[in-house]
Design an enzyme around this catalytic site. Structure first.
Site, mmCIF file in Angstrom:
data_model
loop_
_atom_site.group_PDB
_atom_site.id
_atom_site.type_symbol
_atom_site.label_atom_id
_atom_site.label_comp_id
_atom_site.label_asym_id
_atom_site.label_seq_id
_atom_site.Cartn_x
_atom_site.Cartn_y
_atom_site.Cartn_z
ATOM 1 N N HIS A 84 48.765 -46.364 56.681
ATOM 2 C CA HIS A 84 48.259 -47.723 56.291
ATOM 3 C C HIS A 84 49.072 -48.810 56.901
ATOM 4 O O HIS A 84 50.331 -48.683 56.651
ATOM 5 C CB HIS A 84 47.956 -48.070 54.842
ATOM 6 C CG HIS A 84 47.190 -47.026 54.113
ATOM 7 N ND1 HIS A 84 45.821 -46.901 54.154
ATOM 8 C CD2 HIS A 84 47.264 -45.957 53.194
ATOM 9 C CE1 HIS A 84 45.246 -45.814 53.518
ATOM 10 N NE2 HIS A 84 46.232 -45.331 52.988
ATOM 11 N N SER A 100 45.402 -30.642 51.527
ATOM 12 C CA SER A 100 46.543 -31.295 52.038
ATOM 13 C C SER A 100 46.095 -32.454 53.053
ATOM 14 O O SER A 100 44.899 -32.615 53.311
ATOM 15 C CB SER A 100 47.426 -30.443 52.966
ATOM 16 O OG SER A 100 47.892 -29.286 52.246
ATOM 17 N N CYS A 151 50.591 -28.242 50.890
ATOM 18 C CA CYS A 151 50.645 -27.315 50.369
ATOM 19 C C CYS A 151 50.828 -25.964 51.086
ATOM 20 O O CYS A 151 49.958 -25.710 51.988
ATOM 21 C CB CYS A 151 49.225 -27.191 49.398
ATOM 22 S SG CYS A 151 49.033 -28.480 48.119
#
Length: 269
Positions: free
Chosen positions: A121, A116, A144
């Site tokens: 950004h 995971s 996950c």
């Protein structure tokens, strides 16, 4: 919708992948090259890699995960990125709830995830024509296992000064119970909005575009109240003539509407 499976007995690991994509936009009016540069420098300082790393570290605490690795970078001339690899922490995950309710706010946050990750950004942007400058931050929280990234929504929304927020949540794959039955989702959800605090809902106009049968949920938010003074960078309304104020107001509202609806609007709308 599937019933809640809080006590579901699984065969092996929970293989469901839950992904929250969270995009925020900040818009301002900066007409001169100096004002545009000052806005970009302000954004770069306010959301540099160090601060973004702290925000994502807090997110891992909220969703009950372990930090495995952190990579971060400030870019020249502007922008920053942070990636954190995470793994589910078994004990903490069992104590967490995926019920449709808001998660904690920044001041109440007290990183812990395999296969995971969390990424951010930033994209500061401006154009010499029209005086509009924008800042966008893209955040992806992919987990996950049992834990869900939705509990981090409240914190993320309050961590950024956002005019527009666009969110996508999707549950992919399946996991099997001890009888071999496939489960394509392990918690109830009717809307991303149910994970957002009431004070935030009161500030934003929201719309949903959900595909329930595919476990895909999409919510868009735009501020209801509009105060021009909050969007002028290096300017004050008293410095402007009424005609200028009206023109700037129209440009800003048009910019926000185009981002919110995801398309260029005809003149006069």
């Amino acid at each position: 919708m599937p019933t809640q499976m809080r006590k579901l007995r699984l065969h092996g690991f929970n293989n469901l992948t839950k992904t929250l994509s969270f995009n925020i936009y900040d818009i301002c009016y900066a007409v001169t090259p100096e004002q545009r540069q000052a806005y970009i420098e302000y954004i770069d300082e306010a959301y540099n890699a160090e601060r973004l790393t702290q925000i994502l570290t807090d997110v891992t605490n909220i969703i009950g995960a372990n930090i495995l690795n952190i990579a971060h970078q400030d870019y020249d001339p502007e922008g920053a990125s942070v990636t954190i690899l995470i793994s589910e922490e078994p004990v903490m995950a069992e104590e967490l709830s995926n019920t449709e309710a808001p998660g904690p706010l920044p001041e109440s946050v007290v990183g812990h995830l395999d296969k995971s990750h969390i990424t951010v950004h930033t994209y500061p942007e401006s154009h010499p024509d029209g005086g509009i400058s924008t800042f966008r931050a893209d955040i992806d929280v992919s987990t996950c296992g049992r834990i869900s990234p939705l509990k981090a929504l409240n914190y993320l929304i309050h961590s950024f000064e956002s005019d527009i927020v666009i969110m996508d949540y999707r549950v992919r794959g399946f996991t099997r119970d001890v009888r071999g039955k496939k489960h394509f989702i392990d918690h109830k959800i009717s809307s991303i909005q149910n994970y957002i605090a009431r004070d935030t809902k009161e500030k934003y106009q929201m719309i949903d575009v959900n595909v329930y049968q595919e476990n895909i949920f999409h919510t868009k938010m735009i501020l209801k109240e509009y105060d021009l003074d909050n969007y002028l960078f290096g300017l004050h309304p008293s410095d402007l003539a009424d005609k200028e104020i009206k023109a700037i107001d129209q440009r800003l509202q048009r910019e926000m509407a185009e981002i919110f609806y995801g398309r260029n609007l005809r003149r006069g709308l």
